[in-house]
Motif scaffolding. Structure first.
Motif, PDB file in Angstrom:
ATOM      1  N   GLU A 144       0.972  -1.030  -0.005  1.00  0.00           N
ATOM      2  CA  GLU A 144       0.008  -0.022   0.100  1.00  0.00           C
ATOM      3  C   GLU A 144       0.881   1.220  -0.010  1.00  0.00           C
ATOM      4  OE1 GLU A 144      -3.791   2.016   2.172  1.00  0.00           O
ATOM      5  OE2 GLU A 144      -2.885   0.169   3.417  1.00  0.00           O
ATOM      6  N   GLU A 174      -3.838   0.167  -2.841  1.00  0.00           N
ATOM      7  CA  GLU A 174      -3.637  -0.946  -1.902  1.00  0.00           C
ATOM      8  C   GLU A 174      -3.859  -2.287  -2.399  1.00  0.00           C
ATOM      9  OE1 GLU A 174      -4.348  -2.651   2.607  1.00  0.00           O
ATOM     10  OE2 GLU A 174      -5.654  -1.302   2.064  1.00  0.00           O
ATOM     11  N   HIS A 175      -2.742  -3.032  -2.626  1.00  0.00           N
ATOM     12  CA  HIS A 175      -2.812  -4.227  -3.265  1.00  0.00           C
ATOM     13  C   HIS A 175      -2.225  -5.346  -2.207  1.00  0.00           C
ATOM     14  CE1 HIS A 175      -1.087  -7.729  -5.742  1.00  0.00           C
ATOM     15  NE2 HIS A 175      -2.468  -7.774  -5.949  1.00  0.00           N
ATOM     16  N   PHE A 179      -7.265  -8.775  -2.194  1.00  0.00           N
ATOM     17  CA  PHE A 179      -7.727  -7.049  -1.757  1.00  0.00           C
ATOM     18  C   PHE A 179      -7.014  -6.178  -2.426  1.00  0.00           C
ATOM     19  CE2 PHE A 179      -8.219  -3.263   0.490  1.00  0.00           C
ATOM     20  CZ  PHE A 179      -9.630  -3.279   1.163  1.00  0.00           C
ATOM     21  N   GLU A 181      -7.531  -2.000  -3.687  1.00  0.00           N
ATOM     22  CA  GLU A 181      -8.371  -0.675  -3.446  1.00  0.00           C
ATOM     23  C   GLU A 181      -7.707   0.571  -3.781  1.00  0.00           C
ATOM     24  OE1 GLU A 181     -10.439   1.708  -0.047  1.00  0.00           O
ATOM     25  OE2 GLU A 181      -9.148   0.209   0.555  1.00  0.00           O
ATOM     26  N   THR A 183      -8.047   4.720  -4.115  1.00  0.00           N
ATOM     27  CA  THR A 183      -8.956   5.895  -3.460  1.00  0.00           C
ATOM     28  C   THR A 183      -8.452   7.113  -4.100  1.00  0.00           C
ATOM     29  OG1 THR A 183      -9.567   4.685  -1.511  1.00  0.00           O
ATOM     30  CG2 THR A 183     -10.055   7.362  -1.637  1.00  0.00           C
ATOM     31  N   SER A 205     -13.836   5.579  -4.262  1.00  0.00           N
ATOM     32  CA  SER A 205     -12.837   4.715  -4.300  1.00  0.00           C
ATOM     33  C   SER A 205     -13.601   3.286  -5.150  1.00  0.00           C
ATOM     34  CB  SER A 205     -12.967   4.023  -2.934  1.00  0.00           C
ATOM     35  OG  SER A 205     -12.388   5.207  -2.109  1.00  0.00           O
ATOM     36  N   VAL A 207     -13.029  -0.740  -4.845  1.00  0.00           N
ATOM     37  CA  VAL A 207     -12.549  -1.964  -3.945  1.00  0.00           C
ATOM     38  C   VAL A 207     -12.824  -3.267  -4.425  1.00  0.00           C
ATOM     39  CG1 VAL A 207     -12.434  -2.882  -1.526  1.00  0.00           C
ATOM     40  CG2 VAL A 207     -12.819  -0.588  -1.833  1.00  0.00           C
ATOM     41  N   THR A 216     -18.390   0.570  -1.556  1.00  0.00           N
ATOM     42  CA  THR A 216     -17.585   1.124  -0.803  1.00  0.00           C
ATOM     43  C   THR A 216     -18.029   2.632  -0.167  1.00  0.00           C
ATOM     44  OG1 THR A 216     -15.319   1.585  -0.331  1.00  0.00           O
ATOM     45  CG2 THR A 216     -15.976   1.949  -2.678  1.00  0.00           C
ATOM     46  N   ILE A 236     -15.683  -3.977   5.757  1.00  0.00           N
ATOM     47  CA  ILE A 236     -14.780  -4.714   5.239  1.00  0.00           C
ATOM     48  C   ILE A 236     -14.602  -6.252   6.042  1.00  0.00           C
ATOM     49  CG2 ILE A 236     -11.835  -5.027   4.943  1.00  0.00           C
ATOM     50  CD1 ILE A 236     -13.523  -3.023   3.049  1.00  0.00           C
TER      51      ILE A 236
END
Length: 303
Positions: A144, A174-175, A179, A181, A183, A205, A207, A216, A236
């Motif tokens: 992230e 973020e990976h 997961f 995401e 933003t 965002s 997700v 989200t 989450i």
């Protein structure tokens, strides 16, 4: 170090004593890395038989003295090896990239060649090539990071889950395992996910959990919460919340009779572990206790 050690090393002709002495030299580490690269390259084509024939013809015409063939073979072998070594050196030095990594409970700030800024969250890694940065602004991310991109050519963040592209903006990517995401906090972000492009204006965002997009919330802050030493979640699954606690506090997490798929909404501190545990356990209706260097989360009805 003797001058002929390099040639003998390339031919694997060093004695154990000579090899030990060569490994102590300052040049050995560089030669060793270059040789590793060169072994993955194909040597330039060299027709030894044709070269030998040319030498024989020239020798016959000039009626020179007889030259033993064996030393010439050795010369050709060393010459070819040195040629590959030079090619590999150029390849190695011009593809050398930068890599920045964080451990658990660690953040880092990175300034890229164009003065773009990256804040790297715990247990994360970015890599990029500073040699051709002006022509290709590309960062590979595992983990992230929050990006403040200087205006300029297209800026790309590549992950195994998707690719994020912008021209100049602020966004978070973020990976983690299962997961993904993204933003956008400023400007406009383009996300290529499963072959389809998604455009995210500021305050939105994307997700994806286990490869599927989920609903989200819109961020109500100017930067991601973790930059301010907090981790925030909106609906989450609890498993990802506990994973983040483990990363931020470097405390091993163990669960017993806990529904890890239940959805969690809340915020915990990245600085105070005890407060973070309370913030996770109370709304999730689970308990916790420390066991050595780890924390056990368990259901209230666990024996």
């Amino acid at each position: 170090m003797q001058d002929n050690y390099l040639a003998k090393w390339l031919n694997n002709e060093l004695t154990e004593a000579e090899l030990a002495e060569f490994k102590k030299s300052e040049a050995y580490a560089t030669y060793h890395r270059i040789r590793e690269v060169s072994e993955r390259l194909e040597a330039p084509h060299f027709d030894r038989e044709q070269a030998l024939m040319a030498v024989k013809n020239k020798r016959t015409l000039q009626e020179t003295k007889v030259v033993q063939l064996n030393p010439f073979k050795k010369f050709l072998k060393v010459a070819a090896a040195i040629s590959v070594l030079i090619t590999a050196s150029y390849f190695y030095l011009n593809t050398l990239g930068e890599k920045v990594t964080t451990q658990y409970a660690e953040h880092k700030e990175v300034v890229l060649p164009d003065n773009s800024e990256v804040i790297l969250n715990a247990d994360s890694q970015i890599s990029y090539n500073s040699k051709n940065w002006e022509s290709q602004r590309n960062v590979e991310l595992d983990g992230e990071a929050f990006f403040k991109v200087a205006k300029g050519k297209r800026f790309t963040v590549t992950t195994d889950a998707g690719t994020v592209s912008v021209l100049g903006t602020q966004f978070n990517v973020e990976h983690r395992k299962d997961f993904f995401e993204v933003t956008c906090f400023e400007g406009l972000v383009s996300v290529l996910f499963k072959g389809q492009e998604k455009r995210l204006p500021a305050g939105t965002s994307l997700v994806a959990i286990k490869g599927a997009l989920v609903d989200t919330h819109s961020p109500n802050t100017e930067v991601p919460s973790w930059v301010n030493s907090e981790s925030s979640f909106k609906s989450i699954p609890l498993r990802y919340v506990l994973d983040e606690f483990e990363r931020q506090h470097n405390i091993k997490v163990v669960t017993e009779n806990v529904d890890l798929d239940q959805l969690y909404t809340g915020t915990f501190s990245n600085m105070d572990a005890e407060l973070a545990l309370q913030s996770i356990s109370v709304p999730s209706r689970i308990k916790f206790k420390f066991e050595g260097n780890k924390v056990l989360f368990y259901a209230e009805n666990t024996p």
